[in-house]
Enzyme design. Structure first.
Site, short mmCIF file in Angstrom:
data_model
loop_
_atom_site.label_atom_id
_atom_site.label_comp_id
_atom_site.label_asym_id
_atom_site.label_seq_id
_atom_site.Cartn_x
_atom_site.Cartn_y
_atom_site.Cartn_z
CB SER A 9 70.58 35.71 38.00
OG SER A 9 71.02 35.56 39.34
CG HIS A 34 71.01 40.12 37.30
ND1 HIS A 34 70.51 41.41 37.17
CD2 HIS A 34 70.54 39.67 38.49
CE1 HIS A 34 69.77 41.70 38.22
NE2 HIS A 34 69.78 40.67 39.05
CG ASP A 36 70.93 38.46 41.82
OD1 ASP A 36 70.30 39.53 41.76
OD2 ASP A 36 70.72 37.49 41.06
CG MET A 38 71.35 38.61 47.73
SD MET A 38 70.50 37.03 47.72
CE MET A 38 69.63 37.15 46.16
CG HIS A 67 69.65 43.25 41.85
ND1 HIS A 67 68.73 42.22 41.75
CD2 HIS A 67 69.05 44.21 42.60
CE1 HIS A 67 67.63 42.56 42.41
NE2 HIS A 67 67.81 43.75 42.94
CG MET A 69 68.76 42.59 46.15
SD MET A 69 68.43 40.91 45.60
CE MET A 69 69.88 40.62 44.62
CG MET A 138 62.86 43.31 42.73
SD MET A 138 64.19 42.35 41.97
CE MET A 138 63.89 40.70 42.61
N GLY A 145 66.73 32.74 44.56
CA GLY A 145 66.38 32.32 43.21
C GLY A 145 65.30 31.25 43.28
CG ASP A 176 65.89 39.85 39.20
OD1 ASP A 176 65.92 38.62 39.06
OD2 ASP A 176 66.72 40.46 39.91
N GLY A 177 63.04 37.64 38.52
CA GLY A 177 62.41 36.71 39.46
C GLY A 177 61.35 35.87 38.80
N GLY A 178 61.60 34.56 38.76
CA GLY A 178 60.61 33.64 38.22
C GLY A 178 60.43 33.75 36.71
N GLY A 198 67.73 33.21 36.38
CA GLY A 198 68.73 32.38 37.06
C GLY A 198 68.46 30.92 36.82
CB SER A 199 66.15 28.46 38.42
OG SER A 199 65.51 29.51 39.04
C1 DX5 Z 1 66.34 37.40 43.50
C2 DX5 Z 1 67.42 37.85 42.56
C3 DX5 Z 1 67.29 37.26 41.23
C4 DX5 Z 1 67.41 35.76 41.18
C5 DX5 Z 1 66.49 35.30 40.09
O1 DX5 Z 1 66.45 38.09 44.67
O2 DX5 Z 1 67.42 39.25 42.43
O3 DX5 Z 1 68.17 37.87 40.28
O4 DX5 Z 1 68.71 35.29 40.94
O5 DX5 Z 1 66.41 33.93 40.12
P1 DX5 Z 1 65.31 33.10 39.31
O6 DX5 Z 1 65.46 33.48 37.88
O7 DX5 Z 1 65.67 31.69 39.61
O8 DX5 Z 1 63.96 33.50 39.86
ZN ZN Z 2 68.64 40.16 40.77
#
Ligand code: DX5
Ligand code: ZN
Length: 223
Positions: A9, A34, A36, A38, A67, A69, A138, A145, A176-178, A198-199
């Site tokens: 991401s 990916h 994101d 927002m 994605h 959002m 999710m 992130g 997606d997430g964590g 992402g992170s």
């Molecule tokens: C959160 C996003 C994710 C985010 C994930 O709303 O949809 O794609 O970038 O970030 P990590 O991998 O750091 O949880």
């Molecule tokens: Zn995402």
């Protein structure tokens, strides 16, 4: 077990060096990017729009999985298609006429994805799952992130995997997430085959190259 596909991401990338970071994850073996999106309405955060997508599409051949959002995503489907998206993922919670939205994405020639938030039951997917190329579960509440993986989403991953297999669909199952080298194996064991991170990629103390490797092959990739 099959190796999962990795979708870094870009939200966690260094935006001042976006091009370089894209090349780096591509070289590390990322399968797609990916993106994101927002809007400060559907989620509290604001990220980036089609212009950034367009710039990224010029420096890579990796598919740009987008994605959305955003509130009423129908308003922007064409813009993101024109900007170079390869797939559009809309939230079941944000697309009031979900069936029509999915048809529109398909008619734009893009892959069709549907995402559901942690508090949304998998049953909302039932009427449209056969229209999708990808379902995104999710594993955090969307918007930021670096949040902690929600264990309770594991059973949802397993439920959707079961349904995809029962129906004999080719639909991909993404989380997606964590997602990091510790949580990824649980998501994969439950049936996920695409991991967004992402992170754990851009913020990894091991560097981007090793980070992608550790997500793909977590067993051999102990820290
Ligand atoms: C959160 C996003 C994710 C985010 C994930 O709303 O949809 O794609 O970038 O970030 P990590 O991998 O750091 O949880
Ligand atoms: Zn995402």
């Amino acid at each position: 077990m099959q190796e999962p596909k990795i979708a870094p991401s870009l939200l966690a990338a260094d935006f001042a060096r976006l091009g370089e970071q894209v090349l780096e994850v591509a070289k590390a073996g990322a399968d797609r990017l990916h993106m994101d999106i927002m809007d400060g309405m559907f989620v509290p955060n604001i990220s980036f729009g089609p212009l950034v997508l367009q710039s990224v599409s010029k420096v890579t051949t990796l598919p740009l999985e987008t994605h959305l959002m955003i509130h009423e995503p129908d308003r922007y489907l064409e813009d993101f298609a024109k900007a170079g998206a390869s797939s559009l993922i809309v939230h079941a919670e944000g697309a009031i006429h979900l069936h029509r939205t999915l048809e529109r994405i398909r008619s734009l020639g893009l892959k069709v994805g549907v995402a559901i938030n942690p508090a949304t039951p998998v049953s909302v997917l039932e009427p449209i799952i056969d229209m999708t190329d990808l379902v995104l579960i999710m594993t955090v509440n969307p918007g930021f992130g670096g949040q902690k993986f929600l264990e309770r989403t594991i059973s949802k991953i397993a439920d959707v995997r079961k349904r995809i297999d029962q129906l004999g669909l080719n639909t991909e199952l993404e989380v997606d997430g964590g997602i990091d080298p510790k949580t990824a194996p649980h998501a994969v064991a439950a049936g996920a085959n695409v991991l967004v991170a992402g992170s754990a990629v851009f913020g990894s103390p091991h560097g981007i190259f090793r980070a992608v490797e550790m997500l793909k092959r977590p067993v051999g990739g102990s820290q």
